[in-house]
Design an enzyme around this catalytic site. Structure first.
Site, PDB file in Angstrom:
ATOM      1  CG  ASP A   1      -4.849 -11.483  28.021  1.00  0.00           C
ATOM      2  OD1 ASP A   1      -4.762 -11.691  26.791  1.00  0.00           O
ATOM      3  OD2 ASP A   1      -5.678 -12.068  28.751  1.00  0.00           O
TER       4      ASP A   1
ATOM      5  CB  CYS B   1      -3.937 -20.733  29.930  1.00  0.00           C
ATOM      6  SG  CYS B   1      -4.724 -20.210  31.467  1.00  0.00           S
TER       7      CYS B   1
HETATM    8  O1  LIG Z   1      -9.600 -18.794  29.710  1.00  0.00           O
HETATM    9  C1  LIG Z   1     -10.561 -18.283  30.286  1.00  0.00           C
HETATM   10  O2  LIG Z   1     -11.703 -18.688  30.090  1.00  0.00           O
HETATM   11  C2  LIG Z   1     -10.359 -17.131  31.198  1.00  0.00           C
HETATM   12  C3  LIG Z   1     -11.401 -16.721  32.002  1.00  0.00           C
HETATM   13  C4  LIG Z   1     -11.241 -15.639  32.842  1.00  0.00           C
HETATM   14  C5  LIG Z   1     -10.039 -14.970  32.886  1.00  0.00           C
HETATM   15  C6  LIG Z   1      -8.978 -15.373  32.083  1.00  0.00           C
HETATM   16  C7  LIG Z   1      -9.131 -16.450  31.239  1.00  0.00           C
HETATM   17  N1  LIG Z   1      -8.110 -16.881  30.431  1.00  0.00           N
HETATM   18  C8  LIG Z   1      -6.835 -16.261  30.359  1.00  0.00           C
HETATM   19  C9  LIG Z   1      -5.906 -17.083  29.533  1.00  0.00           C
HETATM   20  O3  LIG Z   1      -6.143 -18.187  29.191  1.00  0.00           O
HETATM   21  C10 LIG Z   1      -4.635 -16.531  29.120  1.00  0.00           C
HETATM   22  O4  LIG Z   1      -3.965 -16.042  30.232  1.00  0.00           O
HETATM   23  C11 LIG Z   1      -4.751 -15.532  28.024  1.00  0.00           C
HETATM   24  O5  LIG Z   1      -5.753 -14.622  28.250  1.00  0.00           O
HETATM   25  C12 LIG Z   1      -4.816 -16.160  26.655  1.00  0.00           C
HETATM   26  O6  LIG Z   1      -6.055 -16.332  26.148  1.00  0.00           O
HETATM   27  P1  LIG Z   1      -6.311 -16.565  24.576  1.00  0.00           P
HETATM   28  O7  LIG Z   1      -6.382 -15.222  23.936  1.00  0.00           O
HETATM   29  O8  LIG Z   1      -7.580 -17.302  24.534  1.00  0.00           O
HETATM   30  O9  LIG Z   1      -5.150 -17.367  24.051  1.00  0.00           O
END
Ligand SMILES: O=C(O)c1ccccc1NCC(=O)[C@H](O)[C@H](O)COP(=O)(O)O
Length: 228
Positions: free
Chosen positions: A136, A13
């Protein structure tokens, strides 16, 4: 129990450049996520996202991630980017999930923040409405975005409580703080349909690292052999 896939679905993502998108595709990612949320370091505009989505076409599914988006933004994304999925990552209700699904004619993945087993009870309302759930971590108190914060939640609680609280267990993806070192453990403990990573394949917020993407996908593929 929902149908189990023969392989783990891997989503990378928050991709925002052609080079890192290509790295994800070359590594074998199944889904690539584009973030439409101005406060995010991964934010892309529909115009910037369109060539990225075109590059991914027929190589991986594209996912447009939005937070409490109105119909105007969703329509602009649908028209300009033509994603395969919408990922709703805000405070959308089950009714709004159903509405988006019907109005825009594409599958919807609903993100649900998980901290305690009560949150799984809350997720139940989305199980029959969304095409897929994304479990999440909840954002830290000072966070300015609801996801993509690189924090995990209690996977053992999820594995223990999910079958007790959601019957049948829905098709779900796991995210929150996954990385090269812990993805194998996460998959073994929770046996998700798929996994989703953003921060864990970045060298700085919003800066994806091509080598980390490749290493993450390899670690996840190694884990799927034991889990499926
Ligand atoms: O990535 C972002 O900045 C974001 C902003 C607002 C809502 C969701 C967002 N990201 C979600 C994700 O990238 C994934 O679905 C998930 O939360 C994984 O994140 P991470 O813990 O950083 O791997």
């Amino acid at each position: 129990m929902a149908d189990r896939p023969t392989a783990l679905t891997i989503k990378i993502c928050g991709l925002s450049t052609a080079a890192t998108l290509e790295a994800a595709l070359a590594a074998g990612a199944d889904m690539v996520g584009l973030v439409f949320f101005p406060k995010s370091p991964r934010n892309v505009t529909p115009d910037a996202a369109a060539p990225l989505a075109a590059r991914a076409c027929s190589r991986a599914e594209t996912v447009a991630l939005v937070v409490d988006a109105d119909d105007a933004l969703l329509a602009a994304i649908a028209e300009t980017v033509a994603p395969d999925w919408f990922q709703l990552h805000g405070r959308e209700t089950p009714e709004r999930v159903a509405e988006v699904r019907a109005r825009f004619g594409r599958p919807v993945m609903k993100a649900v923040g998980i901290a305690t087993a009560d949150d799984l009870d809350r997720a139940r309302a989305f199980a029959g409405v969304a095409d897929r759930l994304l479990f999440d971590a909840k954002p830290p108190p000072a966070a300015d975005r609801p996801g993509g914060n690189g924090v995990s939640f209690d996977w053992d609680m999820l594995a223990r409580e999910l079958p007790r609280r959601l019957d049948p267990v829905p098709s779900f993806m796991l995210s929150g703080g996954l990385g090269i070192a812990n993805v194998g453990d996460a998959v073994a403990r929770t046996r998700p349909f798929g996994i989703d990573v953003s921060s864990g394949v970045e060298r700085a917020p919003g800066e994806k690292d091509e080598d980390m993407i490749a290493a993450f996908v390899a670690a996840a593929r190694a884990a799927e052999a034991g889990a499926f």
